[in-house]
Design a protein around this motif. Structure first.
Motif, PDB file in Angstrom:
ATOM      1  N   GLN A 178       4.100  -8.688 -14.830  1.00  0.00           N
ATOM      2  CA  GLN A 178       3.815  -8.979 -16.230  1.00  0.00           C
ATOM      3  C   GLN A 178       4.065  -7.779 -17.140  1.00  0.00           C
ATOM      4  OE1 GLN A 178       1.633  -8.085 -14.089  1.00  0.00           O
ATOM      5  NE2 GLN A 178      -0.034  -6.927 -15.033  1.00  0.00           N
ATOM      6  N   LEU A 179       4.191  -6.570 -16.564  1.00  0.00           N
ATOM      7  CA  LEU A 179       4.459  -5.377 -17.365  1.00  0.00           C
ATOM      8  C   LEU A 179       5.879  -4.858 -17.199  1.00  0.00           C
ATOM      9  CD1 LEU A 179       1.136  -3.371 -16.829  1.00  0.00           C
ATOM     10  CD2 LEU A 179       1.766  -4.828 -18.759  1.00  0.00           C
ATOM     11  N   GLY A 180       6.650  -5.485 -16.326  1.00  0.00           N
ATOM     12  CA  GLY A 180       8.003  -5.027 -16.092  1.00  0.00           C
ATOM     13  C   GLY A 180       8.133  -4.040 -14.952  1.00  0.00           C
ATOM     14  N   ARG A 181       7.162  -4.008 -14.033  1.00  0.00           N
ATOM     15  CA  ARG A 181       7.243  -3.149 -12.848  1.00  0.00           C
ATOM     16  C   ARG A 181       7.884  -3.923 -11.706  1.00  0.00           C
ATOM     17  NH1 ARG A 181       0.926  -1.618 -13.180  1.00  0.00           N
ATOM     18  NH2 ARG A 181       0.945  -3.899 -13.238  1.00  0.00           N
ATOM     19  N   ASP A 182       8.643  -3.224 -10.885  1.00  0.00           N
ATOM     20  CA  ASP A 182       9.380  -3.857  -9.798  1.00  0.00           C
ATOM     21  C   ASP A 182       8.415  -4.401  -8.747  1.00  0.00           C
ATOM     22  OD1 ASP A 182      11.842  -4.468  -8.293  1.00  0.00           O
ATOM     23  OD2 ASP A 182      11.074  -2.955  -6.907  1.00  0.00           O
ATOM     24  N   MET A 183       8.514  -5.704  -8.444  1.00  0.00           N
ATOM     25  CA  MET A 183       7.586  -6.349  -7.512  1.00  0.00           C
ATOM     26  C   MET A 183       7.777  -5.852  -6.081  1.00  0.00           C
ATOM     27  SD  MET A 183       5.231  -8.414  -8.571  1.00  0.00           S
ATOM     28  CE  MET A 183       4.931  -9.359  -7.089  1.00  0.00           C
ATOM     29  N   LEU A 184       9.022  -5.646  -5.665  1.00  0.00           N
ATOM     30  CA  LEU A 184       9.271  -5.172  -4.307  1.00  0.00           C
ATOM     31  C   LEU A 184       8.648  -3.797  -4.095  1.00  0.00           C
ATOM     32  CD1 LEU A 184      10.585  -5.385  -1.530  1.00  0.00           C
ATOM     33  CD2 LEU A 184      12.704  -4.513  -2.545  1.00  0.00           C
ATOM     34  N   SER A 185       8.801  -2.908  -5.061  1.00  0.00           N
ATOM     35  CA  SER A 185       8.220  -1.576  -4.942  1.00  0.00           C
ATOM     36  C   SER A 185       6.703  -1.642  -4.874  1.00  0.00           C
ATOM     37  CB  SER A 185       8.651  -0.704  -6.127  1.00  0.00           C
ATOM     38  OG  SER A 185      10.056  -0.583  -6.170  1.00  0.00           O
ATOM     39  N   ARG A 186       6.103  -2.504  -5.680  1.00  0.00           N
ATOM     40  CA  ARG A 186       4.635  -2.600  -5.679  1.00  0.00           C
ATOM     41  C   ARG A 186       4.119  -3.262  -4.403  1.00  0.00           C
ATOM     42  NH1 ARG A 186       1.925  -1.075  -9.856  1.00  0.00           N
ATOM     43  NH2 ARG A 186       0.184  -2.521  -9.596  1.00  0.00           N
ATOM     44  N   LEU A 187       4.897  -4.180  -3.841  1.00  0.00           N
ATOM     45  CA  LEU A 187       4.513  -4.740  -2.545  1.00  0.00           C
ATOM     46  C   LEU A 187       4.522  -3.667  -1.463  1.00  0.00           C
ATOM     47  CD1 LEU A 187       6.329  -8.206  -2.349  1.00  0.00           C
ATOM     48  CD2 LEU A 187       3.869  -7.808  -2.149  1.00  0.00           C
ATOM     49  N   ILE A 188       5.529  -2.814  -1.487  1.00  0.00           N
ATOM     50  CA  ILE A 188       5.632  -1.757  -0.479  1.00  0.00           C
ATOM     51  C   ILE A 188       4.505  -0.747  -0.641  1.00  0.00           C
ATOM     52  CG2 ILE A 188       7.056   0.184   0.297  1.00  0.00           C
ATOM     53  CD1 ILE A 188       9.522  -1.540  -0.359  1.00  0.00           C
TER      54      ILE A 188
END
Length: 299
Positions: A85-95
């Protein structure tokens, strides 16, 4: 020619692994070869999670909290799993979530076992008034629903990572206390424990050398189960807004932040939820296999 000359020409033998170490590795490999497919699946999944958690800074394409695009970017192209929702990469945050969520859950479980297991052993060995006081205190804590109690305490103390670990570890240690006290009571009546007491051995020595080695299998299995419960509790608290605080990546808060996408048919919020479920299933598979191996039952 002198003897020293002969000995200097002899080739130096390469260092060989210790026989005990070789036999131990062979024994572990024999046990693993006989493991069922479910146990292998669990071990592979746990190993993969550990690899991702340790290598997060090198595996993630973007930093944990960096705004790299627009809100809710679609999958593909620059962002393999889109953005939040803020434009942060989902794959990176999952890792990075693997490092944060799993790491904090592991530390919390370790602390709960040190606290609950130590007090449980003390209560079983000492008995008397100490056993009664600790038992009644644990009964009071267990009479209150754990999630509600954690919500109240974190609302009062604040939901920092240190407070989160301490609060959940204290509340979860009550279950560890019950188990460790129960299994230790069957060991403290043995002759070798009484002999250690008559020799004048101190309480820590008896706990470490006589009782703990004989109750390790159920405690190790309980560690895996308690890790799952702690892992789910931390994720639930983060989903409710009282767990790991942003911008730290956490799977529970990621489900909450992206839940609105489900109404549009986007499965992005299910990714962190699936990561939570997969690890829970994998740990339970390994715990079931370990309990079967230590129970003495044959296939």
């Amino acid at each position: 020619m002198t003897e020293s000359a002969h000995t200097s020409d002899r080739p130096v033998a390469a260092a060989q692994p210790l026989p005990g170490r070789r036999s131990r590795r062979a024994r572990v490999w024999r046990v693993l070869r006989k493991a069922p497919p479910t146990a292998w699946f669990g071990l592979i999944v746990i190993g993969l999670y550990l690899f991702v958690a340790v290598g997060a800074p090198w595996l993630a394409p973007y930093p944990e909290s960096e705004l790299v695009g627009g809100a809710f970017e679609p999958w593909g192209g620059q962002f393999l799993l889109g953005t939040d929702q803020l434009g942060r990469d989902m794959l990176s945050r999952l890792i990075y979530g693997a490092r944060n969520t799993v790491g904090i859950a592991f530390l919390t479980t370790m602390l709960s076992f040190l606290l609950g297991g130590g007090l449980g052993l003390m209560a079983a060995i000492s008995g008397g008034w100490l056993d009664q006081v600790l038992g009644r205190a644990v009964d009071v804590l267990m009479s209150i629903p754990q999630l509600i109690f954690a919500l109240v305490l974190l609302s009062i103390l604040g939901s920092s990572i240190v407070n989160l670990i301490v609060v959940i570890a204290v509340l979860d240690s009550t279950r560890v206390f019950r188990l460790s006290r129960s299994v230790a009571q069957g060991v403290v009546v043995m002759d070798y424990v009484e002999a250690a007491r008559l020799r004048g051995e101190k309480l820590p020595w008896i706990m470490r050398r006589e009782i703990l080695p004989n109750i390790m299998p159920p405690l190790v299995a309980e560690f895996g189960l308690r890790f799952c419960f702690v892992f789910l509790t931390i994720s639930a608290l983060s989903f409710l807004g009282l767990g790991i605080k942003p911008p730290t990546a956490d799977w529970g808060s990621m489900v909450r932040d992206n839940a609105a996408l489900i109404t549009y048919g986007d499965v992005t919020p299910l990714l962190p939820a699936g990561a939570i479920a997969l690890l829970t299933v994998a740990v339970n598979f390994v715990v079931d296999w370990f309990l079967h191996k230590t129970s003495g039952l044959r296939e």
